[in-house]
Design an enzyme around this catalytic site. Structure first.
Site: not given
Length: 379
Positions: A94-95, A98, A148, A191, A268, A306, A308, A311, A337
């Site tokens: 990310d720039s 945010f 931005d 935006q 994300d 699940c 994973c 689990c 998880h």
């Protein structure tokens, strides 16, 4: 050829969602895809090897935070972010835009850039489109984002218009400063808040600059799910079909499915690891709080559907004990998880696109997860 390209595989006949592959200098990943967030060059509590186990094809790191600690010069000296953190798959950075939103009490926005106060020690900082691009070039991520402003919600039309126009000017400056287009792709960020006319103007400005990919920013900042979906419905069609489309900062199961149906390829969010540290876990029947007393003698898995590692090997009672005892291993297990759950969900979404059944999958998932598809809540 640009450093990053999009290969379209199939469009779901039932929903219009698209299946694709994003190709980068550090490998390819299928889309729609969720990107775990490794803000400080680490996905909290997770090793790179564990991220591979749970199926992460790409992760995200943050320019602002890595600029401050340890410094982009140190990461560049180490051979770039991939070598620094021992991750050989794609990375997106990310720039810092945010942080213009999230650290609003510490910053002042000017045409030349953003004047910050360091969020830890109060020292003066300045981040411009050129500086954000320079930092990301040093970090060496496969995908880097144009600098931005992520405006607050709600904002007036007049404020948003000025912000959009400035973001377009900043995007041009980022392109001019980009020193490594052969092995790093710079994405533009659309935006405009909830205003259709401003989203159209922002998309027109950025598409004219011919970025290799585009993000939709300024969502998941307080608006309802209905507003988010409406904005996606009139914004996504404005973006090129032959390039990746990235919805920034979104990671709830509902929003991932809703976004995919509206043509988004990449997502994300810190959500899965953040809520995991508080004991909140995603399961096939909805979200549960592992700190609840009812799990004290529950020796079953977090989710019996699940597959994973957590689990398969650890009980709810054991994980609850670890969390209540403030043992780090507890939040490692819950983070593992939750990431597995979301990455597996995206695999199921891709499978449903292949069989033209994503609408049916959405309805079945929302019902089992306890979601009304008309409900504006996150979960």
């Amino acid at each position: 050829m640009p450093a990053v390209t999009y290969e379209h595989i199939k469009t779901c006949k039932q929903t219009g969602a698209r299946l694709g592959i994003v190709h980068t200098p550090h490998g390819s990943f299928e889309t729609p895809a969720f990107m775990p967030v490794g803000t400080q060059a680490t996905v909290k509590t997770m090793s790179p090897e564990e991220l591979v186990e749970v199926g992460a094809g790409i992760i995200l790191s943050n320019t602002y935070h890595l600029w401050l600690r340890p410094g982009h010069d140190i990461i560049q000296e180490a051979g770039g972010l991939h070598k620094f953190m021992n991750w050989d798959r794609p990375i997106l950075t990310d720039s810092g835009g945010f942080q213009v939103f999230s650290l609003s009490e510490f910053r002042t926005i000017k045409e030349e850039g953003v004047h910050f106060r360091h969020h830890l020690n109060g020292s003066k900082l300045f981040l411009s489109p050129e500086k954000a691009t320079e930092i990301q070039n040093a970090l060496g991520a496969d995908i880097m984002m144009a600098f931005d402003e992520c405006p607050p919600y709600p904002a007036t039309f007049e404020y948003m218009k000025a912000s959009v126009e400035r973001t377009s000017r900043w995007a041009e400056r980022c392109l001019s400063a980009h020193a490594r287009p052969a092995d790093q792709a710079l994405f533009g960020i659309v935006q405009g808040g909830e205003f259709e006319a401003l989203r159209k103007q922002s998309a027109k400005d950025l598409v004219s600059l011919d970025f290799p990919g585009y993000a939709i920013g300024g969502l998941s900042v307080g608006e309802s799910k209905e507003v988010m979906n409406e904005v996606l419905e009139f914004t996504t069609p404005l973006l090129p079909e032959d390039k990746p489309r990235y919805l920034m900062g979104v990671g709830s199961p509902r929003s991932l499915i809703d976004g995919a149906i509206r043509g988004i390829d990449m997502f994300d969010c810190v959500l899965p690891t953040r809520i995991a540290r508080n004991g909140a876990l995603m399961t096939s029947s909805g979200r549960i709080n592992m700190r609840n007393a009812k799990f004290e003698r529950d020796f079953g898995p977090i989710d019996d559907k699940c597959t994973c590692h957590v689990c398969k090997n650890y009980s709810r009672a054991y994980i609850r004990h670890l969390l209540r005892a403030d043992e780090t291993f507890g939040i490692r297990l819950t983070s593992y998880h939750n990431l597995h759950f979301l990455l597996n969900l995206m695999e199921e979404v891709r499978g449903a696109i292949r069989t033209d059944s994503l609408g049916d999958f959405r309805d079945e998932f929302f019902e089992s997860y306890g979601l009304n598809k008309l409900n504006a809540k996150n979960f």
